[in-house]
Motif scaffolding. Sequence first.
Motif, PDB file in Angstrom:
ATOM      1  N   ASP A  37       0.831  -1.204   0.000  1.00 38.72           N
ATOM      2  CA  ASP A  37       0.000   0.000   0.000  1.00 38.72           C
ATOM      3  C   ASP A  37       0.867   1.257   0.000  1.00 38.72           C
ATOM      4  OD1 ASP A  37      -2.366  -1.416  -0.032  1.00 38.72           O
ATOM      5  OD2 ASP A  37      -2.697  -1.255   2.131  1.00 38.72           O
ATOM      6  N   GLU A  38       1.912   1.249   0.802  1.00 41.17           N
ATOM      7  CA  GLU A  38       2.835   2.392   0.821  1.00 41.17           C
ATOM      8  C   GLU A  38       3.480   2.574  -0.544  1.00 41.17           C
ATOM      9  OE1 GLU A  38       4.912   3.464   4.954  1.00 41.17           O
ATOM     10  OE2 GLU A  38       5.483   1.489   4.189  1.00 41.17           O
ATOM     11  N   SER A  39       3.829   1.485  -1.153  1.00 44.24           N
ATOM     12  CA  SER A  39       4.464   1.535  -2.465  1.00 44.24           C
ATOM     13  C   SER A  39       3.529   2.157  -3.494  1.00 44.24           C
ATOM     14  CB  SER A  39       4.886   0.126  -2.885  1.00 44.24           C
ATOM     15  OG  SER A  39       5.623   0.171  -4.068  1.00 44.24           O
ATOM     16  N   LYS A  40       2.244   1.840  -3.418  1.00 46.42           N
ATOM     17  CA  LYS A  40       1.266   2.457  -4.330  1.00 46.42           C
ATOM     18  C   LYS A  40       1.211   3.962  -4.112  1.00 46.42           C
ATOM     19  CE  LYS A  40      -1.499  -1.695  -4.748  1.00 46.42           C
ATOM     20  NZ  LYS A  40      -2.648  -2.432  -4.273  1.00 46.42           N
ATOM     21  N   PHE A  41       1.290   4.374  -2.859  1.00 41.68           N
ATOM     22  CA  PHE A  41       1.329   5.802  -2.549  1.00 41.68           C
ATOM     23  C   PHE A  41       2.558   6.446  -3.184  1.00 41.68           C
ATOM     24  CE2 PHE A  41       3.220   9.070   0.203  1.00 41.68           C
ATOM     25  CZ  PHE A  41       2.254  10.066   0.094  1.00 41.68           C
ATOM     26  N   PHE A  42       3.704   5.787  -3.079  1.00 41.12           N
ATOM     27  CA  PHE A  42       4.923   6.328  -3.674  1.00 41.12           C
ATOM     28  C   PHE A  42       4.808   6.400  -5.185  1.00 41.12           C
ATOM     29  CE2 PHE A  42       7.110   4.431   0.205  1.00 41.12           C
ATOM     30  CZ  PHE A  42       7.008   5.615   0.906  1.00 41.12           C
ATOM     31  N   THR A  43       4.165   5.398  -5.783  1.00 38.34           N
ATOM     32  CA  THR A  43       3.965   5.415  -7.226  1.00 38.34           C
ATOM     33  C   THR A  43       3.139   6.628  -7.623  1.00 38.34           C
ATOM     34  OG1 THR A  43       4.120   3.018  -7.383  1.00 38.34           O
ATOM     35  CG2 THR A  43       2.978   4.138  -9.185  1.00 38.34           C
ATOM     36  N   ASP A  44       2.060   6.876  -6.879  1.00 38.06           N
ATOM     37  CA  ASP A  44       1.233   8.059  -7.158  1.00 38.06           C
ATOM     38  C   ASP A  44       2.038   9.337  -6.978  1.00 38.06           C
ATOM     39  OD1 ASP A  44      -0.905   6.381  -7.666  1.00 38.06           O
ATOM     40  OD2 ASP A  44      -1.850   6.708  -5.711  1.00 38.06           O
ATOM     41  N   LEU A  45       2.822   9.396  -5.935  1.00 43.63           N
ATOM     42  CA  LEU A  45       3.646  10.570  -5.670  1.00 43.63           C
ATOM     43  C   LEU A  45       4.674  10.775  -6.775  1.00 43.63           C
ATOM     44  CD1 LEU A  45       4.448  12.785  -3.544  1.00 43.63           C
ATOM     45  CD2 LEU A  45       6.067  11.108  -2.645  1.00 43.63           C
ATOM     46  N   LEU A  46       5.297   9.697  -7.206  1.00 52.13           N
ATOM     47  CA  LEU A  46       6.355   9.786  -8.207  1.00 52.13           C
ATOM     48  C   LEU A  46       5.819   9.941  -9.624  1.00 52.13           C
ATOM     49  CD1 LEU A  46       8.768   7.081  -6.783  1.00 52.13           C
ATOM     50  CD2 LEU A  46       9.057   9.561  -6.675  1.00 52.13           C
ATOM     51  N   ASP A  47       4.517   9.771  -9.822  1.00 48.13           N
ATOM     52  CA  ASP A  47       3.936   9.928 -11.152  1.00 48.13           C
ATOM     53  C   ASP A  47       3.702  11.386 -11.522  1.00 48.13           C
ATOM     54  OD1 ASP A  47       3.958   7.375 -12.107  1.00 48.13           O
ATOM     55  OD2 ASP A  47       1.908   6.895 -11.486  1.00 48.13           O
ATOM     56  N   ARG A  48       3.987  12.281 -10.620  1.00 44.16           N
ATOM     57  CA  ARG A  48       3.848  13.701 -10.944  1.00 44.16           C
ATOM     58  C   ARG A  48       4.761  14.040 -12.112  1.00 44.16           C
ATOM     59  NH1 ARG A  48       4.442  16.333  -5.054  1.00 44.16           N
ATOM     60  NH2 ARG A  48       2.632  15.392  -4.091  1.00 44.16           N
ATOM     61  N   GLU A  49       4.303  14.969 -12.906  1.00 42.64           N
ATOM     62  CA  GLU A  49       5.032  15.333 -14.121  1.00 42.64           C
ATOM     63  C   GLU A  49       6.445  15.818 -13.826  1.00 42.64           C
ATOM     64  OE1 GLU A  49       4.179  18.386 -17.648  1.00 42.64           O
ATOM     65  OE2 GLU A  49       2.466  17.178 -17.019  1.00 42.64           O
ATOM     66  N   GLN A  50       6.611  16.652 -12.792  1.00 42.11           N
ATOM     67  CA  GLN A  50       7.936  17.201 -12.458  1.00 42.11           C
ATOM     68  C   GLN A  50       8.908  16.077 -12.098  1.00 42.11           C
ATOM     69  OE1 GLN A  50       6.241  19.175  -9.108  1.00 42.11           O
ATOM     70  NE2 GLN A  50       6.739  21.198  -9.931  1.00 42.11           N
ATOM     71  N   ILE A  51       8.428  15.142 -11.330  1.00 40.72           N
ATOM     72  CA  ILE A  51       9.288  14.055 -10.861  1.00 40.72           C
ATOM     73  C   ILE A  51       9.630  13.119 -12.010  1.00 40.72           C
ATOM     74  CG2 ILE A  51       9.410  12.079  -9.304  1.00 40.72           C
ATOM     75  CD1 ILE A  51       7.636  13.648  -7.369  1.00 40.72           C
ATOM     76  N   LYS A 122      12.182   4.882   1.426  1.00 40.60           N
ATOM     77  CA  LYS A 122      11.193   5.888   1.808  1.00 40.60           C
ATOM     78  C   LYS A 122      11.871   7.206   2.151  1.00 40.60           C
ATOM     79  CE  LYS A 122       8.745   3.898   5.048  1.00 40.60           C
ATOM     80  NZ  LYS A 122       7.730   3.298   5.920  1.00 40.60           N
ATOM     81  N   LYS A 123      12.992   7.150   2.825  1.00 37.25           N
ATOM     82  CA  LYS A 123      13.731   8.379   3.132  1.00 37.25           C
ATOM     83  C   LYS A 123      14.144   9.089   1.847  1.00 37.25           C
ATOM     84  CE  LYS A 123      15.802   6.882   7.505  1.00 37.25           C
ATOM     85  NZ  LYS A 123      17.064   6.508   8.161  1.00 37.25           N
ATOM     86  N   MET A 124      14.586   8.315   0.861  1.00 33.44           N
ATOM     87  CA  MET A 124      14.982   8.895  -0.420  1.00 33.44           C
ATOM     88  C   MET A 124      13.791   9.570  -1.105  1.00 33.44           C
ATOM     89  SD  MET A 124      17.507   5.889  -1.932  1.00 33.44           S
ATOM     90  CE  MET A 124      17.053   6.283  -3.586  1.00 33.44           C
ATOM     91  N   VAL A 125      12.653   8.880  -1.133  1.00 35.22           N
ATOM     92  CA  VAL A 125      11.469   9.431  -1.795  1.00 35.22           C
ATOM     93  C   VAL A 125      11.021  10.706  -1.099  1.00 35.22           C
ATOM     94  CG1 VAL A 125       9.009   9.041  -2.299  1.00 35.22           C
ATOM     95  CG2 VAL A 125      10.674   7.220  -2.720  1.00 35.22           C
ATOM     96  N   PHE A 126      10.924  10.669   0.229  1.00 35.06           N
ATOM     97  CA  PHE A 126      10.457  11.845   0.953  1.00 35.06           C
ATOM     98  C   PHE A 126      11.457  12.991   0.852  1.00 35.06           C
ATOM     99  CE2 PHE A 126       7.913   8.765   3.688  1.00 35.06           C
ATOM    100  CZ  PHE A 126       6.739   8.984   2.974  1.00 35.06           C
ATOM    101  N   GLY A 127      12.742  12.671   0.898  1.00 36.06           N
ATOM    102  CA  GLY A 127      13.760  13.703   0.737  1.00 36.06           C
ATOM    103  C   GLY A 127      13.672  14.357  -0.621  1.00 36.06           C
ATOM    104  N   TYR A 128      13.453  13.563  -1.640  1.00 39.64           N
ATOM    105  CA  TYR A 128      13.339  14.078  -2.998  1.00 39.64           C
ATOM    106  C   TYR A 128      12.069  14.923  -3.147  1.00 39.64           C
ATOM    107  CZ  TYR A 128      13.084  14.262  -8.054  1.00 39.64           C
ATOM    108  OH  TYR A 128      12.997  14.685  -9.358  1.00 39.64           O
ATOM    109  N   ALA A 129      10.951  14.425  -2.592  1.00 43.54           N
ATOM    110  CA  ALA A 129       9.681  15.147  -2.708  1.00 43.54           C
ATOM    111  C   ALA A 129       9.731  16.480  -1.978  1.00 43.54           C
ATOM    112  CB  ALA A 129       8.535  14.283  -2.167  1.00 43.54           C
ATOM    113  N   LYS A 130      10.456  16.553  -0.875  1.00 42.56           N
ATOM    114  CA  LYS A 130      10.585  17.811  -0.122  1.00 42.56           C
ATOM    115  C   LYS A 130      11.302  18.875  -0.944  1.00 42.56           C
ATOM    116  CE  LYS A 130      10.787  16.204   4.649  1.00 42.56           C
ATOM    117  NZ  LYS A 130      11.684  16.102   5.813  1.00 42.56           N
TER     118      LYS A 130
END
Length: 132
Positions: A37-51, A122-130
Amino acid sequence: MAAKSSGSKKSIILGEALDALHHESREWLNIVAFWKDESKFFTDLLDREQINASEYGQMLQYLDKIHETLFDYLAEDIVAHEKQLAHLLSAEKGVSDQDYREKHATLREQMGLFANDFREFKKMVFGYAKKL
């Protein structure tokens, strides 16, 4: 409930009760489902155009896909392990308590390693998203 070895190589130290190991296996399946479930959230987060446009973002998406595949393999291993317990409890020939416990220890180690790896991801994803 632990049995001590009397010197015989065939004696098994019982250690944890089988029901405790079964409970731990079921808990692992819940943890893996949560990670999915967390991974699906990350997929949604990482699907943003900028990312999506950045090389780092694409790498994170690739790692996320790898994790999803690993979740499936890990869950399959745990389910197979639970089936091994059912065979052990029904006293089927060719199934040993020691083999079950060794596999359980291996799965316990894999869960620990994967938990650490996923935490770092997760730390990498959140660090990148910040930084966006």
